[in-house]
Design an enzyme around this catalytic site. Structure first.
Site, short mmCIF file in Angstrom:
data_model
loop_
_atom_site.label_atom_id
_atom_site.label_comp_id
_atom_site.label_asym_id
_atom_site.label_seq_id
_atom_site.Cartn_x
_atom_site.Cartn_y
_atom_site.Cartn_z
N CYS A 104 1.01 -1.28 -0.01
CA CYS A 104 -0.12 -0.01 -0.05
C CYS A 104 0.91 1.40 0.04
CB CYS A 104 -0.92 0.06 1.16
SG CYS A 104 -2.11 1.46 1.34
N CYS A 164 -0.71 5.31 6.74
CA CYS A 164 -1.55 5.28 7.91
C CYS A 164 -0.77 4.36 9.00
CB CYS A 164 -2.82 4.39 7.59
SG CYS A 164 -3.90 5.19 6.14
N CYS A 196 -1.45 0.96 10.59
CA CYS A 196 -1.70 -0.39 9.49
C CYS A 196 -0.41 -0.96 9.27
CB CYS A 196 -2.35 0.30 8.34
SG CYS A 196 -2.92 -0.99 7.00
N CYS A 205 -17.46 -9.00 3.43
CA CYS A 205 -16.84 -7.83 3.20
C CYS A 205 -15.40 -8.04 2.32
CB CYS A 205 -16.37 -7.23 4.59
SG CYS A 205 -17.66 -6.80 5.56
N CYS A 246 -20.27 -6.40 1.11
CA CYS A 246 -19.77 -4.95 1.21
C CYS A 246 -18.44 -5.01 0.56
CB CYS A 246 -19.94 -4.77 2.84
SG CYS A 246 -18.94 -2.99 3.36
N CYS A 294 -21.05 2.43 5.26
CA CYS A 294 -20.50 1.83 6.53
C CYS A 294 -19.24 2.66 6.73
CB CYS A 294 -20.18 0.49 6.19
SG CYS A 294 -18.96 -0.56 7.34
N ARG A 300 -21.05 -2.66 15.06
CA ARG A 300 -20.24 -3.75 14.84
C ARG A 300 -19.02 -3.90 15.62
NH1 ARG A 300 -19.15 -3.70 9.31
NH2 ARG A 300 -21.18 -4.06 9.24
#
Length: 352
Positions: free
Chosen positions: A65, A69, A72, A109, A142, A202, A272
């Protein structure tokens, strides 16, 4: 009258709590914790009875990626010990999705690392989504693919995607502390684009990033403006090899208070219990089911969760039932559903 009864009554009337009221919950003592959970349970019971919705995560693309962040393990520059790979094949994706659905998940998901999908990435997913929906009628799909470009949300909806996940994670004020390669407004724009396209929004948060109580409240109020249908609450997993490695700011009691305020802000939305629940809530996971009405089944993106059988037993033993398209059929030899997208990489929390 119990300490937080008035807050419960407001939530049952769908009246929004004030900042002062939410801060009172977040700063309450452990002696008042059960009163806070009981107040949230009254709200949860009204709108969701004793049902628990199961969600299953499929990591389509891991690592690699370009975003930075800090929380992560897949971030730019991460040295976390995780599996990295490009897109799963359509067959691998369908197989992984079916494992979760057979175990009782009513939502799958589909998650991919990266800043956002290319139009080609969306195209590669379209037939896979259609096949999942055809094989499992009634199951929600999702997508969580990062920042969306113009027209991509419409294409995902036309392909059969029901919802789009893109978390705000923390308050707008603190966002630059956890990410510099995109901004808080970019995330807000993506959630709004998904909603405009007809996808169920979401969006949630990550606790344990060093935020204050006010940051938690600010993040929840920002989420409230987006009116999400589901609100995942994650707890930081401080992976070795990331800037937040070794950060263990959360206690089980703190996690419960954060879940309670999320329920009070979102009385009739799906709240959730998501990543990090096992290592932070530990023995209080069952109590958390009295606040939330949805959990992830099994594993996460790059970390292991509880075995699927343990999740189902926890729900049953707490007196709740699984909401879904059929009865869970997870046999013992599939208690941990695995595909090649599972990884590891965090130290054990200290005994504090």
């Amino acid at each position: 009258m119990a300490k937080f009864d008035l807050l419960a009554q407001k939530a049952l009337r769908r009246e929004q709590p004030t900042r002062t009221e939410l801060l009172e919950v977040l700063t309450s003592t452990d002696d008042d914790l059960l009163d806070a959970v009981a107040a949230a349970f009254r709200v949860r019971l009204r709108y969701f009875e004793r049902r628990v919705k199961l969600n299953y995560l499929v990591n389509l693309k891991s690592g690699l990626c370009p975003e930075d962040c800090t929380y992560c393990s897949q971030r730019l520059g991460s040295s976390a010990d995780i599996l990295t790979y490009t897109w799963l094949s359509p067959e691998e994706t369908r197989t992984a999705a079916s494992c979760g659905i057979d175990a009782g998940a009513s939502r799958v998901c589909l998650v991919a690392s990266g800043r956002g999908p290319t139009d080609r990435d969306v195209g590669r997913l379209e037939p896979t989504i259609a096949e999942i929906k055809a094989e499992h009628p009634g199951v929600e799909v999702c997508a969580c693919l990062g920042l969306l470009s113009e027209g991509q949300a419409d294409r995902l909806r036309e392909a059969g995607v029901d919802a789009y996940n893109h978390n705000l994670n923390t308050s707008a004020e603190r966002y630059s502390d956890i990410c510099t390669t995109h901004g808080f407004s970019d995330r807000v724009d993506t959630v709004r684009s998904a909603t405009t396209a007809g996808l169920s929004p979401c969006s949630g948060l990550i606790a344990g990033l060093g935020e204050t109580d006010d940051d938690i409240v600010d993040a929840l109020f920002a989420l409230r403006e987006l009116d999400p249908d589901s609100v995942p609450v994650n707890f930081l997993i401080p992976f070795d090899g990331t800037p937040l490695a070794g950060r263990w700011d959360l206690t089980p009691q703190r996690c419960l208070r954060i879940l309670v305020v999320a329920r009070l802000v979102f009385p009739d939305a799906e709240v959730r219990l998501a990543g990090g629940r096992e290592i932070h809530l530990r023995g209080l996971q069952t109590l958390a089911l009295h606040v939330v009405n949805s959990i992830f089944l099994g594993d996460y993106l790059t970390s292991e969760g509880q075995p699927g059988q343990a999740d189902l037993a926890m729900i049953r033993d707490a007196g709740f039932t699984v909401e879904g398209v059929g009865e869970p059929t997870l046999p013992d030899d599939r208690a941990r559903v695995r595909t090649r997208h599972r990884g590891a990489g965090t130290t054990v929390p200290p005994n504090t």
